[in-house]
Design a protein around this motif. Structure first.
Motif, short mmCIF file in Angstrom:
data_model
loop_
_atom_site.label_atom_id
_atom_site.label_comp_id
_atom_site.label_asym_id
_atom_site.label_seq_id
_atom_site.Cartn_x
_atom_site.Cartn_y
_atom_site.Cartn_z
N GLU A 59 0.15 0.62 -3.85
CA GLU A 59 -1.02 0.45 -2.98
C GLU A 59 -2.21 -0.05 -3.79
N GLU A 60 -2.35 0.51 -4.99
CA GLU A 60 -3.52 0.18 -5.78
C GLU A 60 -3.45 -1.26 -6.29
N TRP A 120 -1.74 -3.65 -4.90
CA TRP A 120 -1.83 -4.54 -3.74
C TRP A 120 -3.28 -4.65 -3.26
N ASN A 121 -3.99 -3.53 -3.24
CA ASN A 121 -5.39 -3.59 -2.81
C ASN A 121 -6.22 -4.43 -3.76
N THR A 122 -5.91 -4.36 -5.04
CA THR A 122 -6.64 -5.18 -6.01
C THR A 122 -6.37 -6.66 -5.76
N ASN A 154 -1.52 -3.38 8.00
CA ASN A 154 -2.15 -3.16 6.70
C ASN A 154 -1.21 -2.53 5.68
#
Ligand SMILES: *Cc1c(COP(=O)(O)O)cnc(C)c1O
Length: 702
Positions: A438-439, A441-443, A651
């Protein structure tokens, strides 16, 4: 305050340290952009008063103090990889010659890959503490800036570059007057001056051709990178090779190893041989051998037309008086640039000269090594092709300069504290696996969002104007020189299939193009026009854009902001290619023909690959490659990007895609780093060149 900032501006170390870039940008982001990120221009436009006022801001003072302390610590490190592995080069450094240097967008003294690679190599040499000096040319008109007309025609603007706008210092003689190097060209003694800049620990010298060309009556094109005809080109190359070596010697620098990056600078070891003859009374042949013992030559071009060739009469006309200084006859000089020394019809080729003046030669990828051995096998007709003495050292990129600040922040959280010092080593990159999907991908999404916001900004217009791209959509980047063999328009030849792919409402895909065509390359210009017309097709509104004036700045944003990097060269024509390496560091994947570096990088888990057709008929070949790329996009890339585990949640994180990103980072990040490349050159070329025996090797300190 002004002094402190000026000192920061003077060392280009700031260009690869995000905290240092932030010092500039933080003062006035809008003005910083208008000044094209040139600190010298920026400080002038800010003015004395505003600069003085910055000193009243405690937060700014702390920020600046931290950055300048970092710079001082960097410059005075006690141990580096170089201090343990290249110490003996300190007395006699590596001198690195290249006709173009791509260091930063504010110094437009480069045209593309060759220059950017050279800039990356010098930055890495500084990081590793390898004693090295860069030599290049100062082009008062640089390389052109690109604008597009309303119909997609390329307009090439040449701006006059004032050395006073760049962080350059004039090179002076011991008496404090501007140093003048005299060169015998065309029987005259032509005068050349020089500028210098610091790249961390590495000084770089730029020879200024303006005075020489004035004396010689060359008004036009001479001050442009790759401008002018044969005579101008050869004159530039005389100034670079002979002038560069004369400059070093006059500064008291004795080269330990001479690295020729591409053939333009091949006269440098010849001048070193002349120096050895004068100093030690050697014969030309003995001096040539000694010079060659120190020289390494890197070839970059599998395209025959990419190798400079000059008419024998021109060589004698411009270099005749210099040849006399070498004490050799016209045919003896010409033979050094000919495959067949007996063939009086053969032109003088700078690549051949470089090969004959170097004891080590290399191509820039494994596959390019094979192509180059085949290309130059005429030089050693007695040997089978695989024994032609051209090896390969695969190119790499300067990681910290290309890694997005947001990605660096993520690494700070999950990597060992000294990761930046060990960026060329595999074990550092394995920590990627500890970052939650998640981290990461969010970046990646945040980087993409910021990039798409950057798109319409002056001075880089995007066509069509006011296009709105969607950060959630799979975004493909294609940015490179518009040379025919790179086939920017490969997929455009089947517009219906491409439109269907791009406009799928459930799984939209968008494309961003950028790149310059050489002003004299008509085919490249036409290809650019076709891409422009496709991008401005109303049916593809908000799906395809073309960004003007591809340069290091556009390149940095693109490689940090796209999901997929598309590379479609004709098989065997890409020497290496480095832009895809930059994408892999920044959370993007490659889809490429298996050419250049990609056969060494691709392992079927870290990106996408297609075997290029070798069919002799270009139409058949292109058709097959087009089909293969479309199939890879339709059947592999798009499904993986849009397959979200745990249902149709918009999302959600595409775990399969992210797993591939992680594989790309940990398998490619270190292997295709400039640190790995510079270590390879040091061990295999520089150290042997400087006569340092391998017995003196100590264990690497990192
Ligand atoms: C990295 C880079 C290149 C070289 O990329 P290729 O893959 O060889 O096309 C060219 N131009 C710029 C501005 C770059 O940053």
């Amino acid at each position: 305050m002004e002094e402190r900032l000026a000192a920061l501006a003077r060392n280009l170390w700031w260009t690869w340290h995000p905290e240092a870039v932030e010092v500039w940008r933080g003062i006035d982001p809008e003005l910083w952009r208008q000044c094209r990120h040139s600190p010298v221009t920026f400080m002038r436009r800010l003015g004395r008063e505003r600069l003085a006022r910055l000193g009243d801001d405690p937060a700014f003072r702390i920020k600046l103090h931290r950055v300048t302390s970092d710079l001082q610590r960097y410059l005075h490190r006690a141990t580096t990889w170089g201090s343990s592995n290249a110490g003996p080069l300190r007395a006699r450094p590596v001198v690195y010659f290249c006709a173009e240097l791509g260091i930063h967008e504010s110094m437009p003294l480069y045209s593309g890959g060759l220059g950017v690679l050279a800039g990356d190599l010098l930055k890495s040499a500084s990081d590793l503490g390898i004693p090295m000096i860069g030599i290049s040319l100062f082009y008062r008109e640089g390389y052109f800036r690109q604008r597009l007309s309303e119909t997609g025609g390329q307009i090439a603007d040449y701006e006059t570059i004032d050395p006073g706008d760049l962080p350059l210092v004039q090179v002076n003689d011991p008496a404090g007057k501007p140093l003048v190097i005299e060169l015998p060209i065309q029987g005259e003694r032509v005068k050349v001056g020089a500028w210098t800049a610091d790249l961390g620990l590495v000084p770089v010298y730029f020879l200024d051709m303006a005075e020489a060309f004035r004396e010689m009556g060359i008004q036009e094109l001479g001050l442009r990178l790759y401008g002018g005809g044969e005579a101008v080109r050869l004159t530039q190359e005389i100034i670079l090779g002979i002038g560069g070596m004369r400059l070093l010697l006059s500064l008291g620098i004795q080269p330990g190893a001479i690295h020729l990056n591409e053939g333009h600078c091949a006269l440098a070891p010849l001048e070193y041989a002349r120096h050895l003859m004068a100093e030690h009374g050697l014969s030309f042949e003995a001096a040539r051998r000694q010079a060659a013992g120190r020289t390494v030559f890197t070839t970059h071009t599998p395209v025959a037309a990419g190798h400079d060739r000059f008419a024998p009469e021109l060589v004698e006309h411009l270099l005749g008086s210099y040849r006399q200084e070498l004490g050799i006859g016209p045919e003896e000089l010409l033979a050094l640039g000919r495959i067949d020394p007996q063939n009086r019809m053969e032109s003088f080729c700078m690549t051949v000269l470089a090969l004959k003046m170097a004891s080590r030669a290399n191509a820039v990828s494994s596959i390019h090594g094979k192509v180059s051995r085949d290309m130059w096998r005429g030089l050693t007709p007695e040997r089978p092709c695989q024994e032609v003495p051209i090896g390969h050292i695969t190119n790499g990129i300067h990681v910290l300069g290309w890694l997005a600040p947001l990605m660096q922040e993520l690494f700070h959280r999950y990597f060992p504290p000294d990761w930046q010092q060990r960026i060329g080593r595999e074990e550092v990159w394995l920590h990627i696996q500890s970052i939650p999907d998640e981290e990461l991908w969010n970046t990646v999404l945040l980087m993409k969002t910021r990039f798409l916001r950057f798109l319409p900004r002056e001075p880089h217009r995007a066509w069509p104007q006011n296009a709105r791209l969607n950060p959630r959509a799979l975004t493909i980047g294609f940015a490179r020189r518009f040379a025919a063999y790179k086939r920017a328009d490969l997929l455009l030849a089947d517009p219906a299939r491409l439109k269907k792919l791009l406009t799928d409402p459930a799984r939209p895909v968008q494309m961003i193009f950028s790149g310059k065509a050489h002003p004299r390359d008509e085919e490249g210009g036409e290809m650019l026009g076709r891409v422009y017309r496709f991008a401005t097709d109303p049916e593809l509104r908000d799906r395809v854009v073309f960004i003007e004036d591809y340069d290091i700045n556009v390149g940095r944003h693109l490689v940090q902001g796209v999901d997929l990097w598309l590379n479609t060269p004709v098989q065997g024509m890409e020497a290496c290619g480095t832009s895809g390496m930059k994408v892999a560091l920044n959370g993007g994947l490659n889809l490429s023909i298996l050419d250049g570096w990609w056969p060494e990088g691709f392992d079927s888990t870290n990106g996408f690959a297609v075997s290029g057709s070798r069919h002799p008929d270009p139409a058949v070949r292109d058709g097959r490659d087009r089909e293969a790329i479309f199939r890879a996009l339709e059947e592999e890339v798009v499904p993986l990007y849009y397959r979200q585990e745990g249902g149709e949640e918009p999302n959600g994180v595409p775990h399969g895609w992210v797993a591939m990103l992680k594989r790309a980072m940990c398998t490619l990040g270190w292997r295709f780093s400039a640190d790995r490349m510079v270590k390879d050159y040091t061990i295999h070329c520089y150290r042997p060149g400087a006569g340092i025996s391998t017995a003196e090797m100590s264990t690497p300190f990192v």
